[in-house]
Design an enzyme around this catalytic site. Structure first.
Site, short mmCIF file in Angstrom:
data_model
loop_
_atom_site.label_atom_id
_atom_site.label_comp_id
_atom_site.label_asym_id
_atom_site.label_seq_id
_atom_site.Cartn_x
_atom_site.Cartn_y
_atom_site.Cartn_z
N HIS A 285 -2.84 10.13 0.41
CA HIS A 285 -3.01 8.87 -0.33
C HIS A 285 -2.76 9.07 -1.81
CE1 HIS A 285 -5.36 5.60 2.03
NE2 HIS A 285 -4.22 5.92 2.58
N GLU B 191 0.84 -1.21 0.00
CA GLU B 191 0.00 0.00 0.00
C GLU B 191 0.87 1.25 0.00
OE1 GLU B 191 -3.37 -0.17 2.66
OE2 GLU B 191 -3.53 2.01 2.67
N ASP C 266 4.32 -14.61 11.27
CA ASP C 266 3.06 -15.07 10.69
C ASP C 266 1.98 -14.00 10.89
OD1 ASP C 266 0.62 -16.29 10.23
OD2 ASP C 266 1.15 -18.16 11.21
N LYS D 152 -7.77 -1.46 10.99
CA LYS D 152 -7.11 -1.84 9.73
C LYS D 152 -5.88 -0.95 9.50
CE LYS D 152 -6.33 -1.86 5.10
NZ LYS D 152 -5.45 -0.95 4.38
C1 MEV Z 1 -6.12 2.77 4.83
O1 MEV Z 1 -5.32 1.68 4.48
C2 MEV Z 1 -6.19 2.92 6.32
C3 MEV Z 1 -7.15 3.99 6.82
O2 MEV Z 1 -8.46 3.79 6.30
C4 MEV Z 1 -7.15 3.87 8.33
C5 MEV Z 1 -8.19 4.73 9.03
O3 MEV Z 1 -9.23 5.05 8.42
O4 MEV Z 1 -7.96 5.03 10.20
C6 MEV Z 1 -6.71 5.37 6.40
#
Ligand code: MEV
Length: 454
Positions: free
Chosen positions: A408, A100, A311, A295
């Site tokens: 991003h 990513e 792992d 995430k």
């Molecule tokens: C993207 O990989 C992760 C985010 O969505 C985490 C978040 O929203 O806190 C930017």
């Protein structure tokens, strides 16, 4: 294949392909022939792509071939470094393996942010690993308890040949309990076993011990004189470690006076601190948000787990179970404002190792551990927790200030330009252009087409 970017092959689905017997016994070349002839339009071209990712050093390739069955080639992920992580007073450059685009950049940014604000503090509170022998016993629970009492020393002594080495390193079996689970499932019991595996993740050690416990248990039951013939037939269903390790916990923290908490030009430090706290509260209030929040944490955690040959599926499973431990899925990070200080911390379970498994076998995993100063498993837990916390800080900071897309899209720009087949010169021109303009997908395509047309 004409007209296609050489990375992208349209592959037909051949539903009519017959099943194959003994695929694993074919040579690598035969496997390539079989897969490309049966599942692709252009076997020679696809074989060329697969072979392009073979390592030119035959010994390195052989190593990778032998990690799994039926290896055809290697699947690359970028391997990057996030420098400037001050953790417990020591400066680390953290290796990360991840695809990513914005993750390493975000980690580096958060590291730099906290470098001048005291850095990260991290500590391990417990290192207990868990494994269970799951069995069915149709009989008197009291008699099972007496049997367990009698067999327990033998469970330990029969496993001694397996535990000797681990004991020498300071680990071993730390507990074996009989657990009655008949409320959840008829006649279901467990040997719930705990282990200390020191610097190893310990999966093989734990599973070997559990399988020995299962043998001792079933054989012992057959000989236990108080058992009826049905009770003697205690049936082990399976023996396996648990990836839920709520007592293998690490915590990482940052804090600073609010006035030092710079959230960017458009927002005061007070408002920024308040919004960070609100963002964590929202993750605690809404599982939909908590999953995405976590995430983002796992972007950092997994990247280091992978780079160090650990792992990540085990870590993922355990972490998410922990996030739901109180019956509702919530945030792994926490934030508060106290006496004018902003405090942000994470607590998560991490069953990882710095010896055994791939850690010394995979050349890049070994290198990652070298770069980290060959840490103990506990130190690596601390580093990984910090990577997760930093990632979350960076993501939530963007979310509550500029929005996530600015950063991003800046990082994703190169991916779009590569997809469009931009030359190096075109890329340089457009990177410059998008320093001053908002990079959406359509804006990038538009600017690229305009540039091509001259
Ligand atoms: C993207 O990989 C992760 C985010 O969505 C985490 C978040 O929203 O806190 C930017």
């Amino acid at each position: 294949m004409k007209g296609h970017n050489h990375y992208l092959y349209p592959l037909k689905c051949y539903y009519m392909t017959k099943p194959i017997e003994g695929f694993s016994k074919l040579t690598k070349e035969e496997k390539l022939d079989w897969i490309t002839t049966n599942y692709t339009d252009d076997p020679e071209a696809v074989k060329k792509v697969l072979k392009r990712y073979w390592n030119p050093d035959r010994s390195v390739q052989r190593l990778h071939d032998e990690f799994i069955e039926n290896t055809l080639t290697n699947y690359y992920l970028p391997y990057g470094i996030a420098p400037n992580f001050l953790i417990n007073g020591r400066l680390y450059a953290i290796p990360m393996a991840i695809e990513e685009s914005s993750v390493v950049a975000a980690a580096s940014k958060a590291a730099k942010f906290w470098l001048n604000r005291g850095g990260f503090k991290s500590s391990v509170s417990s290192t207990e690993k868990i494994g269970q022998v799951h069995f069915i016993y149709r009989g008197n629970p009291k008699k099972l308890e007496s049997f367990f009492k009698e067999i327990k020393p033998k469970l330990h002594s029969d496993a001694e040949p397996l535990t000797k080495n681990m004991q020498r390193r300071g680990g071993g079996i730390t507990g074996i309990e009989l657990r009655k689970k008949t409320d959840a499932l008829a006649n279901y019991y467990q040997l719930h076993c705990t282990f200390e595996t020191v610097d190893a993740m310990g999966a093989n050690f734990i599973n070997s011990c559990l399988e020995q416990f299962a043998t001792t248990l079933t054989e012992g039951a057959k000989k236990f004189s108080d058992f009826s013939s049905e009770e003697k037939n205690l049936e082990v269903v399976m023996s396996i470690l648990s990836n839920y390790v709520p007592n293998c916990l690490v915590r990482a923290e940052v804090n600073c006076p609010i006035e030092q908490l710079n959230g960017g030009d458009a927002i005061s430090s007070e408002v920024f601190a308040h919004k960070m706290v609100q963002a964590v509260k929202i993750a605690n209030a809404s599982p939909h948000r908590a999953v995405t929040h976590n995430k983002g944490i796992m972007n950092g955690v997994d990247a280091v787990v992978l780079a160090t040959g650990n792992d990540f599926r085990a870590v993922e499973a355990g972490v998410h179970a922990y996030a739901a431990k109180d019956g509702k899925y919530t945030s792994l990070t926490h934030a508060k404002i106290e006496d004018g200080n902003f405090k942000f911390w994470i607590e998560l379970p991490l069953a990882i190792g710095t010896i055994g498994g791939l850690t010394s076998l995979h050349p890049l995993a070994k290198l990652s551990l070298d770069i980290l100063g060959n840490p103990s498993a506990e130190k690596l837990m601390q580093i990984i927790a910090v990577a997760g916390l930093a990632q979350n800080f960076a993501a939530v900071r963007s979310l509550v200030t500029t929005g996530i897309q600015e950063g991003h899209m800046k990082m994703h720009l190169l991916n779009i330009l590569n997809q469009l087949g931009a030359t190096r010169a075109e890329k340089n021109t457009l990177i410059e252009h998008f320093k001053k303009n908002v990079a959406t997908h359509s804006a990038v395509v538009g600017a690229f087409e305009k540039l091509r047309k001259g």
